[in-house]
Design an enzyme around this catalytic site. Structure first.
Site, PDB file in Angstrom:
ATOM      1  N   ASP A 264       0.879  -1.161   0.000  1.00 25.63           N
ATOM      2  CA  ASP A 264       0.000   0.000   0.000  1.00 25.63           C
ATOM      3  C   ASP A 264       0.926   1.223   0.000  1.00 25.63           C
ATOM      4  O   ASP A 264       2.105   1.118   0.349  1.00 25.63           O
ATOM      5  CB  ASP A 264      -0.940   0.003   1.209  1.00 25.63           C
ATOM      6  CG  ASP A 264      -2.128   0.956   0.963  1.00 25.63           C
ATOM      7  OD1 ASP A 264      -2.056   1.776   0.026  1.00 25.63           O
ATOM      8  OD2 ASP A 264      -3.116   0.879   1.715  1.00 25.63           O
TER       9      ASP A 264
HETATM   10  C1  BGC Z   1      -4.870   3.492   0.049  1.00 30.83           C
HETATM   11  C2  BGC Z   1      -4.997   2.500  -1.092  1.00 30.83           C
HETATM   12  C3  BGC Z   1      -4.805   3.203  -2.399  1.00 30.83           C
HETATM   13  C4  BGC Z   1      -3.453   3.897  -2.395  1.00 30.83           C
HETATM   14  C5  BGC Z   1      -3.143   4.660  -3.662  1.00 30.83           C
HETATM   15  C6  BGC Z   1      -3.587   4.286  -0.047  1.00 30.83           C
HETATM   16  O1  BGC Z   1      -3.556   5.310   0.883  1.00 30.83           O
HETATM   17  O2  BGC Z   1      -4.942   2.821   1.270  1.00 30.83           O
HETATM   18  O3  BGC Z   1      -6.248   1.861  -1.042  1.00 30.83           O
HETATM   19  O4  BGC Z   1      -4.933   2.297  -3.453  1.00 30.83           O
HETATM   20  O5  BGC Z   1      -3.418   4.836  -1.331  1.00 30.83           O
HETATM   21  O6  BGC Z   1      -3.960   5.748  -3.809  1.00 30.83           O
END
Ligand code: BGC
Length: 740
Positions: A264
């Protein structure tokens, strides 16, 4: 922007150079994937390998320009393709071709209980992604709905592992059929947002395997997901983006996952752990404590120069790097290095998909005296009340925020549908959050209203007294502290004093319809005073059209709740005996959160403590009626031990769909087991008077529990009951059978 253009030019010229000579094996799409990778891997330099396994910008990794391997583009996900941001910033790139179709949120998709709709959703989203040049969509999300306070539940598929598993696999297949990788998230145990980077989850293996893992496993094994995203939080004191047990032992070991584990954004924290514990691609946001905009930020990622240094010092093996690169190349062979459809954007078909998901997912919770559908012959003056009737909801909520080509608001949808048939008036009723901006995308709406709550309620009630029917459209929104990423809800109650308004409206007009817009259940103290309640979710681009079609009866509601709608927050196991949130350790900023309720999540908990939900899991009404008769268990063959059969008849006057649900009870269990568990369902569409036989297979797996000591699933011989019906609290048909 200049950098992107140069990279594209280089890639194109290299491609021409390559094809002029004899085609190398790795470019030959007719060869088996692994053979192509065997050919390509040794051609890469160390720097190229390292570059492949971490980001070069917010949403891309570089490919290998020298060989013509294109840049790999990811994007959120999961409800539409996120607008393009700057190379290194969250702010908008200012593109003019990145407005998309916003599909309904995943809670709504789960509420359709229709796997073929999930497939269609995936295909449409994949087509949009292709057109926009994206190779991976960051979704779908299948974290279990453990508490209604989780700010991100709207991006997930409810409380039940079986339902989520059945719905996620076709979404993944549909998306990937377009040559776009899914990235199933957030693996795993990311069930609330509060302190999401610092919460360490403690739970027993039975709960892990029976409740929190099945949807991910189905995404991998049935859906064939090419990528999975690690979660921010910790399990066994190790971050889930480089968690040995979860990634190496379970995902890649037990499940045989051959795809890529993506971190993530900013979820990696340690180079040796990330190397050893299964992380394959690091993405992020100024990781490693780097300040914003450091020129070499990406070189300092955990899987960038620090990894190279360890390799050069001989402290880690090349074989481990090759294993990661092999996975990344496999992902590319499946996407950027294969011939794939070009995609399409904002097509009529995609809008139809959005409408179908909404039509099948909206849930009619209550409809006393058949107040709905609205009948313009009787309801000549219609009053719409509430901020959510006029507020755009596609902007906000965190990473799933979108720039929709259009978003039809509930009030506009109703006005269009009722034009010439009835008068539609509006009263604001309450002011929630009049702003509308996310990462530089603004709704352009001006929703400021300085009147006091008393003034707004008085106006709404005055108008309500004159109306034939009142449609209140409220609920949550996607502002921080509501249904939004990086925060949880502060309370189970509706915000902005809406309860007071609804109670006043119920007194002013007995024909009150409450349409709740949210991805979570909310407390409804006025539930008994309001004759009709509709759960409207976040429906995306076609919100107003879809809601109007349901309220008018053009579409007959067939959505079923994918979670239990608790009367009170304390009725939820996580709040009754579990821990939420965790407790902070005295000596460090880690919060331990113990899932003490174990496998007793959602209706499993309510059954155990003999409490009723306000609206049960699987509940959802229709404008017609259905009866179930002549249940029968028949022996199956092969993997299918038995088949549960039942006759369903549409006994009302409208065509409609019903979801036949099968729950299993193990009567002779030697261990503690839930009173019943969903193990099958089928949605059937029936004309008035029509009867169909629905047959649902029962496999050994459906009878099994996870034995944590033996680390395996066990179906114990003895008696079982198959319960069939149309909601978890309405299972009129009970059939006994044995496993010998
Ligand atoms: C979120 C993800 C997301 C990623 C990219 C993160 O903060 O938890 O779900 O895909 O950011 O935007």
């Amino acid at each position: 922007m200049k950098r992107i253009f140069l990279a594209a030019v280089c890639a194109a010229s290299m491609m021409m150079a390559v094809s002029a000579a004899t085609t190398p094996a790795w470019l030959d799409e007719s060869l088996p994937l692994e053979q192509r990778i065997d050919d390509l891997l040794p051609r890469l330099t160390l720097d190229e390998k390292i570059a492949l396994i971490h980001a070069q910008s917010k949403f891309s990794s570089p490919g290998v320009a020298r060989l013509g391997i294109p840049t790999f583009w990811t994007d959120d996900g999961p409800h539409g393709v996120r607008p393009d941001v700057l190379w290194d910033q969250w702010e908008q790139a200012g593109a003019t071709n990145d407005s998309c179709v916003a599909f309904p949120a995943l809670t709504c998709l789960a509420a359709t209980w229709n796997p073929s709709v999930a497939h269609r959703y995936g295909v449409s989203l994949g087509e949009e992604a292709r057109y926009r040049g994206k190779d991976m969509i960051l979704g779908p999300g299948v974290n279990i709905y453990r508490t209604p306070l989780n700010g991100r539940n709207f991006e997930y598929m409810g409380e039940d592992p079986y339902l989520a598993a059945q719905m996620v696999a076709p979404y993944v297949k549909g998306l990937q059929s377009q040559g776009v990788s899914a990235c199933v998230k957030h693996f795993a145990l990311n069930n609330n947002e509060f302190e999401r980077h610092n919460t360490n989850i403690i739970l027993d293996d039975r709960a892990l395997y029976e409740i929190y893992l099945p949807a991910f496993k189905a995404a991998v094994q049935q859906g064939g997901a090419w990528a999975i995203m690690g979660a921010y939080n910790l399990y066994q004191n190790q971050h889930l983006c480089h968690n040995k047990r979860m990634l190496c032992d379970i995902l890649k070991g037990e499940w045989g996952f051959d795809g890529v584990v993506v971190s993530d954004w900013g979820g990696a924290h340690d180079t040796p752990e990330a190397i050893a514990n299964g992380l394959d691609m690091e993405f992020g946001t100024w990781t490693n404590g780097l300040s914003e905009g450091a020129r070499n930020a990406y070189d300092n990622y955990y899987l960038a120069l620090p990894y190279k240094k360890l390799l050069q010092e001989g402290k880690v093996s090349m074989a481990t790097l090759d294993e990661k690169v092999r996975r990344v190349l496999r992902l590319m062979m499946r996407t950027t290095l294969t011939t794939r459809p070009r995609g399409s954007m904002c097509s009529d078909e995609h809008y139809q998909t959005a409408r179908q998901v909404a039509a099948e997912g909206i849930v009619l919770l209550k409809n006393d005296k058949n107040l709905l559908p609205i009948n313009p012959a009787k309801h000549r003056r219609i009053l719409v009340v509430g901020e959510n009737a006029i507020k755009m909801m596609t902007v906000g909520g965190g990473s799933s925020s979108l720039k929709a080509q259009h978003e039809i608001l509930p009030l506009d949808g109703l006005k269009t549908r009722l034009a010439g048939l009835a008068e539609v008036d509006y009263a604001r009723g309450y002011v929630g959050d009049p702003t509308g901006e996310y990462n530089g995308v603004t709704t352009g709406q001006s929703l400021k209203d300085d009147r006091t709550p008393d003034q707004l309620i008085a106006e709404a009630c005055d108008k309500a007294r004159q109306a034939d029917i009142v449609v209140f459209v409220g609920g949550l929104n996607k502002s921080l502290g509501q249904d939004a990423e990086d925060s949880d809800r502060q309370s189970y109650a509706l915000p902005y004093d809406q309860n007071r308004l609804i109670e006043a409206l119920a007194k002013a007009n007995k024909n009150l319809v409450v349409v709740n817009i949210s991805g979570n259940a909310v407390e409804m103290p006025w539930r008994k005073q309001v004759p009709a309640i509709v759960q409207g979710w976040f429906l995306g681009s076609e919100t107003g059209t879809a809601l109007a079609r349901i309220l008018m009866g053009d579409d007959n509601p067939s959505g079923k709740l994918p979670f239990s709608w608790y009367e009170k927050l304390e009725d939820c196991g996580a709040h009754a005996i579990g821990q939420y949130p965790g407790t902070k350790r005295a000596d460090e900023n880690i919060w331990d959160e113990e899932y003490r309720e174990g496998i007793y999540v959602g209706y499993r908990w309510l059954d155990k403590v003999k409490r009723k939900a306000a609206f049960a899991f699987g509940h959802g009404m229709s404008y017609t009626t259905f009866t179930l008769k002549q249940g029968q268990i028949t022996p199956g063959n092969g993997d299918v031990l038995y088949t549960a059969n039942v006759q369903v008849t549409n006994t009302g006057k409208r065509a409609g769909s019903e979801v036949v649900q099968l729950y299993i009870t193990d009567i002779d269990a030697s261990v503690d087991r839930p009173e019943k568990e969903l193990k099958g369902f089928q949605k059937v569409f029936l004309q008035p008077g029509e009867t169909r036989v629905v047959s649902i297979p029962i496999t050994r797996q459906d009878l099994s529990y996870y034995n944590a000591v033996q680390q395996r699933w066990i179906a114990e011989p003895g008696e079982f009951i198959a319960r069939l019906g149309t909601a978890s609290d309405n299972l009129p048909i009970q059939l006994k059978f044995r496993l010998d």
